[in-house]
Enzyme design. Structure first.
Site, PDB file in Angstrom:
ATOM      1  N   HIS A 190       0.828  -1.206   0.000  1.00 39.67           N
ATOM      2  CA  HIS A 190       0.000   0.000   0.000  1.00 39.67           C
ATOM      3  C   HIS A 190       0.865   1.260   0.000  1.00 39.67           C
ATOM      4  O   HIS A 190       0.414   2.338   0.409  1.00 39.67           O
ATOM      5  CB  HIS A 190      -0.946   0.057   1.213  1.00 39.67           C
ATOM      6  CG  HIS A 190      -2.009  -0.990   1.214  1.00 39.67           C
ATOM      7  ND1 HIS A 190      -2.444  -1.616   2.363  1.00 39.67           N
ATOM      8  CD2 HIS A 190      -2.736  -1.547   0.209  1.00 39.67           C
ATOM      9  CE1 HIS A 190      -3.391  -2.490   2.069  1.00 39.67           C
ATOM     10  NE2 HIS A 190      -3.583  -2.469   0.760  1.00 39.67           N
ATOM     11  N   ARG A 251      -8.137 -11.815   5.455  1.00 39.67           N
ATOM     12  CA  ARG A 251      -6.795 -12.221   5.862  1.00 39.67           C
ATOM     13  C   ARG A 251      -6.644 -12.116   7.371  1.00 39.67           C
ATOM     14  O   ARG A 251      -7.168 -11.196   7.996  1.00 39.67           O
ATOM     15  CB  ARG A 251      -5.732 -11.360   5.184  1.00 39.67           C
ATOM     16  CG  ARG A 251      -5.745 -11.436   3.668  1.00 39.67           C
ATOM     17  CD  ARG A 251      -4.718 -10.506   3.068  1.00 39.67           C
ATOM     18  NE  ARG A 251      -5.149 -10.039   1.751  1.00 39.67           N
ATOM     19  CZ  ARG A 251      -4.728  -8.927   1.176  1.00 39.67           C
ATOM     20  NH1 ARG A 251      -3.835  -8.156   1.782  1.00 39.67           N
ATOM     21  NH2 ARG A 251      -5.175  -8.575  -0.011  1.00 39.67           N
ATOM     22  N   GLU A 343     -12.223   5.654   5.541  1.00 33.51           N
ATOM     23  CA  GLU A 343     -12.924   6.876   5.144  1.00 33.51           C
ATOM     24  C   GLU A 343     -14.398   6.877   5.523  1.00 33.51           C
ATOM     25  O   GLU A 343     -15.017   7.951   5.609  1.00 33.51           O
ATOM     26  CB  GLU A 343     -12.792   7.077   3.633  1.00 33.51           C
ATOM     27  CG  GLU A 343     -11.373   7.339   3.157  1.00 33.51           C
ATOM     28  CD  GLU A 343     -11.258   7.340   1.636  1.00 33.51           C
ATOM     29  OE1 GLU A 343     -12.240   7.723   0.968  1.00 33.51           O
ATOM     30  OE2 GLU A 343     -10.198   6.939   1.120  1.00 33.51           O
TER      31      GLU A 343
END
Length: 408
Positions: A190, A251, A343
């Site tokens: 990321h 995960r 977000e």
């Protein structure tokens, strides 16, 4: 115009965006999927501005089709026809460069890199570290070079931003010779998002990036956190692969390695079955049967015990990393949340930081709960640490880095 085409290629699909870098506006975006299946599909969205006021509104038109798409090369033909039929015209304004997301750059790539035959070989060789991603990324590169042979192609690596990790952060405590022989170390992922968000946060608070100690939580179906000092990544939660660290949609995140040995011995699980368990049947899905945080929060509100436990496990891990990274940085100036969960889930943000008052972190509940979009502050006015919600834009970051290489 200065159009840059950004490609994010998977094994059976690819996403794209065409961005005009003169003002960093998105001209078009699309998705080509079900490549190699009996019937593939594609969507193409064109964005345009209508001069209907002091701030021209952005409108869009979306077009879809279904057709046989046997491979990525055929997929790029479908994309090219969509541009020809619906615009904007790539004949009139061809892309000045094509940027490609590549998941794993190993220790070889620490910056955006012009794609050459040697770079393609290296991406292929690094597939051993990202077998689900690098081969698909390379397929997209090969197909895109055939479709756009006369423009530079640039690989932007998810791992590159974390190449500034110090040895103490990226070294695993296993046999050193074995680790070196098989390239076992922390790489982090990321990175494109962490870079974009940390720079946007510095601009928003009006302080030099070099002066800030930041923590960025990228919370989506895949999730990671990074400690960023002076604009450089110094610690991150994902490791050799994107499996380590936070609890994610499917995960497991951090796990005692002996769990795998125990399940192999006692449950008879093979290496492939363990891989599937940890990557596709764990995380929130493993705990609740659902991977979407919106569904889990709705169940929490109804008093569902499994969902409540899973939410608490998720938050517990966030708090653990926040505290650890504050210690590693010697304090923190800005904490940012980004990506789908980061977000859009106020309760996750509030609970993740609820115990950090000792470090000067104070959330304004009203600001945190606002449905406003865009970058915004959610900490109290007197909070020693500024807490932000920063929408990420990995495609724009790839386009910026791509243009920088193309112009070099």
């Amino acid at each position: 115009m200065t159009p840059v085409l950004v490609i994010n290629s998977g094994s059976s699909s690819f996403k794209y965006q065409l961005i005009d870098m003169t003002d960093e506006t998105v001209l078009a975006s699309g998705l080509v999927e079900r490549i190699g299946e009996a019937t593939g599909s594609a969507t193409h969205t064109v964005f345009f501005r209508a001069a209907d006021g002091p701030a021209p509104a952005v409108h869009k038109a979306t077009y879809s089709l279904e057709a046989e798409i046997p491979d990525h090369a055929a997929g790029f033909e479908v994309m090219s026809r969509a541009f020809d039929d619906h615009g904007p015209s790539l004949q009139a304004d061809p892309p000045v460069a094509v940027g490609h997301r590549v998941v794993h750059g190993g220790a070889r790539f620490f910056e955006p890199t012009l794609v050459t035959p040697l770079v393609e070989i290296n991406i292929d060789e690094l597939s051993v570290l990202a077998p689900l991603h690098n081969p698909a990324n390379l397929q997209g590169i090969v197909a895109a070079k055939k479709a756009f042979p006369s423009v530079p192609h640039v690989a932007v690596f998810d791992t590159a931003f974390h190449q500034t990790l110090p040895p103490a952060a990226y070294t695993y405590a296993i046999d050193a010779e074995l680790a070196a022989a098989h390239r076992v170390r922390r790489y982090g992922f990321h990175g494109t998002s962490h870079k974009f968000v940390s720079e946007a946060a510095a601009e928003f608070v009006g302080r030099p990036l070099e002066d800030l100690r930041q923590i960025v939580f990228h919370l989506g179906n895949g999730a990671s956190v990074a400690a960023i000092e002076g604009g450089r990544s110094v610690e991150t939660s994902m490791g050799l692969t994107p499996l380590e660290g936070l609890v994610m949609g499917t995960r497991s995140g951090d796990l005692d390695p002996a769990v795998l040995l125990h399940l192999a011995r006692r449950a008879g699980l093979s290496t492939d079955e363990l891989d599937t368990l940890l990557n596709k049947r764990s995380g929130m899905l493993g705990l609740t049967g659902a991977s979407d945080m919106r569904d889990i929060q709705a169940r929490v509100e109804r008093g569902d015990e499994a969902a409540t436990l899973a939410f608490d496990v998720y938050v517990h891990r966030l708090r653990a990393y926040a505290g650890a990274y504050i210690a590693q940085l010697g304090g923190v100036d800005v904490i940012s949340f980004t990506a789908g969960v980061g977000e859009n889930a106020p309760r996750v943000r509030e609970e993740a930081l609820a115990t950090l008052g000792f470090a000067g972190v104070h959330i304004d509940r009203e600001r945190n709960a606002t449905p406003e979009r865009g970058i915004r502050m959610i900490s109290t006015t007197d909070s020693a640490v500024t807490v932000l919600v920063v929408p990420t834009d990995e495609e724009l970051e790839i386009a910026r880095q791509t243009l920088g290489v193309a112009r070099a």
